[in-house]
Each structure stands twice: as structure tokens, then as C-alpha cells.
Design an enzyme around this catalytic site. Structure first.
Site, PDB file in Angstrom:
ATOM      1  CG  ASP A  73     111.062  51.896  66.744  1.00  0.00           C
ATOM      2  OD1 ASP A  73     111.447  52.423  65.993  1.00  0.00           O
ATOM      3  OD2 ASP A  73     109.949  51.014  66.412  1.00  0.00           O
ATOM      4  CD  GLU A 137     110.241  50.588  60.554  1.00  0.00           C
ATOM      5  OE1 GLU A 137     109.943  50.247  59.391  1.00  0.00           O
ATOM      6  OE2 GLU A 137     110.670  49.748  61.428  1.00  0.00           O
TER       7      GLU A 137
END
Length: 383
Positions: A73, A137
């Protein structure tokens, strides 16, 4: 023998997956296809809308089970018109690969995936290679690596040691390994008084002076002077909000937020107690009512120097031509969760462009990083 996996090409394909947190964007689908083709057993460990991928080559629960951790991400690109190239085009120019996630950290994921695939194809180890890759994250990090570790515990999966592929080098490849991180916590404080007319302050109870005095006391306080493994802890005031558009109105309440990055002299609990003591003092001195909520994002930790840090340092020196320093500086990473599962360190690229407009990575560095990760695997399973 199959052709070696090019980490630059894989990084480019990952960048073209628009995986802005919490969107998966096709990144984990791409990695699963790549890893399954190399003989890895893959499982999607999605939780609460967050996509995660667990992959293992070798026997479940092997005595030597080396793990890599990373995330696909990315943060939003912002105004795409300010970018030199489209942020999801993965344009290669001037020896660099440009795009959101090029530095943080699709290149790191591509490098360890490529190293792991080549390693198990060319020199199948007596043990297991595990990849734990999350899509959470950059967000709240509640359903990413934490979900993977929860699932691993339930399934009897394990990593005996782990490397997180976050960017760790300040300016040059090979400069720094992170063998620990400071803890992080955020406190939200509200002071509540009585609203009134600014011409008649005696009829009101202004929360602002009390809050400002409290904040000054907190920000001026020296938490510690650091120690042999950590820099001094820091407290930063990040916002003060009143939401009062009228110049002739004393507000009823005022709010502030502060963030503390703390070393192992403290804990989230001890710092919360200190804040509560200071708030009680401010309440007693001013008569203003205070309340506070605290979120501890992670406690500080250190992977002590020894066999594992030496092994990773040897691999970095072999791949980069320099001996890295061990450091606990910087922000937080998912290593703060993994440290409860197994010993963990971090090593990755130069991180200067992460989260910036025109994020980029030198293609030579991505290939160099793959070489370092391959050296780590060779050394780990030779010992």
C-alpha cells in the site's frame, strides 16, 4: 533453469497497481501469481477490508524459517499535475524509476520477492522462506501485519528471523540497518470551560490559558537524554484547535494533540501516567476541566547486536561495499509487531524521496538490494 526475476521490472508492475491504502489495486494479486509460479504456497489473509498475503516455500514450521515483511500500500499521490510523470506510470528515465511507491516500498518488496524466488529455484534450502506482505502499513496498521501474525499463530506458521524491507539508508546504499525503533504514542487533550463575552471575562471560564500553560510545560520538559542504543525521547505538539471564528467570544473548549516518540527508558503506560499527573496539576491550578485520550502505536524495542545483526551486516557489506551502522532512529514500522514473534531487523533503500511528489528510486539500487537479500538468504541457510 528459469530466467532470473528482474526486481526493477517487478517494481514497475507493482507501481502500476494503484494500491493507495486501503485499496489492494492488484498488487497482491500480481505477487501471488509470481510466487505461486515459483512453487510458493500462498494464502490471502484479508481482514476487515484489508488485503494481506502470506507465502511460504518449504515445510511449515521448519527449524529455519526466514521471513521477509513489507507492504504494497502507498500514500496518496496528491495533485498528479505536480508530478514530472504520472504517479502510477512507473516511468523509467535517467537511471531512475518514478512513481508512487517506487521508494516506499514496492521496490523493497520486489527485491525480496525476486531474491527469494531465485534462491529457492537455484539453491533449495533445508528450511522455509516466508513472505508476509500487507496492504495496511500506511494506514492504521490494525489489520495488516498484525492480522498476518494473528493468522500465523492460529495456523502454526512461523518465522525464526525476519527482515523488514523498509528504506533505512539516509543518503547512500548500505549505510544503515535498523535494529530497533522508538515507541510512538499520541495524546488528545481537551480543556473545557464556560463560554462568554470577551468584554466580560469574569462571567466566563476561558480554557485557553490553562491549556496553553499545560502545553508549554509538556513541550519544555526533558523526557530523558537518551542512552547507548537510543536518541533522546521527543514530544511534539502537532495541533491546537479552538474552532472559534468570533473575536469577541471566549470559547467553551479547546483541544490539542501531541505525539511522543520514546526510547526504552519509558513505556506507553509510564508516559500516560506522567501526562495524567500534569493534567491533574493543571486542573487543580486553573479550575478548568481536562480530559485526555491516548493511543500507543507501538512500544520501543531493540534487537540486540549479535549473530543475526552480524549476518545481515555481512550481507550488506558484501552487496554494497560498506559496513552498515546499527540504528534505532526514525519513525515506526511493522517491525514493532514482528519483534514479539521473532528477532527482526530492517534494511532497505535510500529513503529520501518517500511520500514526496516525484517519488523515485535508482534502478541500480533496486538490483543491488536484491543482491543483498540474496546474500542474506545464502548466509542464513549456510549457518
Amino acid at each position: 533453469m528459469s530466467e532470473k526475476l528482474d526486481p526493477v521490472d517487478l517494481t514497475g508492475r507493482l507501481i502500476r497497481c494503484p494500491s493507495v491504502t486501503p485499496a489492494e489495486g492488484g498488487a497482491l494479486v500480481l505477487l501471488q501469481e509470481t510466487l505461486e509460479a515459483a512453487g510458493f504456497t500462498c494464502t490471502r489473509v484479508d481482514r476487515n477490508g484489508t488485503a494481506n498475503l502470506f507465502a511460504r516455500w518449504g515445510q511449515k514450521g521448519a527449524n529455519k524459517s526466514f521471513g521477509f515483511n513489507g507492504h504494497t500500500d502507498v500514500v496518496p499521490p496528491g495533485d498528479a499535475s505536480e508530478w514530472r510523470f504520472d504517479p502510477f506510470s512507473a516511468t523509467e528515465a535517467e537511471g531512475k524509476l518514478w512513481g508512487r511507491g517506487a521508494c516506499d516500498m514496492k521496490s523493497g518488496v520486489a527485491a525480496f520477492v525476486a531474491a527469494a524466488v531465485d534462491f529457492v529455484r537455484e539453491t533449495p534450502p533445508d528450511g522455509a522462506v516466508v513472505l508476509a506482505i500487507t496492504g495496511d502499513e500506511e494506514g492504521d496498521a490494525t489489520d495488516g501485519t498484525v492480522a498476518l501474525l494473528d493468522w500465523m499463530a492460529e495456523q502454526g506458521e512461523r518465522m525464526t528471523h525476519c527482515l523488514v524491507g523498509e528504506p533505512t539508508c539516509p543518503t547512500e546504499m548500505g549505510e544503515m540497518i535498523k535494529n530497533g525503533r522508538r515507541g510512538s504514542m499520541t495524546a488528545r487533550i481537551e480543556a473545557r470551560g464556560v463560554q462568554g463575552h470577551s468584554a466580560y471575562p469574569h462571567r466566563a471560564k476561558n480554557p485557553l490559558p490553562a491549556l496553553v500553560r499545560l502545553l508549554d510545560r509538556l513541550a519544555s520538559h526533558e523526557l530523558d537524554q537518551g542512552n547507548s542504543q537510543f536518541d533522546p525521547s521527543t514530544l511534539a505538539l502537532t495541533t491546537v484547535d479552538v474552532g472559534n471564528p468570533a473575536t469577541n467570544v471566549i470559547p467553551a473548549s479547546a483541544k490539542a494533540v501531541l505525539n511522543i516518540r520514546f526510547n526504552d527508558i519509558h513505556s506507553g503506560a509510564s508516559l500516560t501516567t506522567w501526562l495524567e499527573t500534569e493534567i491533574a496539576r493543571a486542573r487543580e491550578e486553573s479550575g478548568i476541566d481536562f480530559s485526555m485520550t491516548v493511543k500507543v502505536s507501538g512500544e520501543s524495542f531493540v534487537t540486540q547486536p549479535g549473530w543475526f545483526t552480524d549476518l545481515v551486516s555481512d550481507a550488506v557489506e558484501k552487496g554494497c561495499g560498506r559496513r552498515p551502522a546499527l540504528s534505532t532512529t526514525g519513525g515506526t514500522s511493522d517491525a514493532r509487531f514482528i519483534k514479539d514473534h521473532c528477532p527482526v531487523v530492517e534494511f532497505g533503500l535510500v529513503g529520501q524521496s518517500m511520500h514526496q511528489v516525484d517519488e523515485h528510486v535508482e534502478t541500480a539500487h533496486v538490483r543491488q538490494l536484491k543482491d543483498v537479500y540474496r546474500h542474506i538468504l545464502d548466509l542464513y541457510f549456510d549457518n
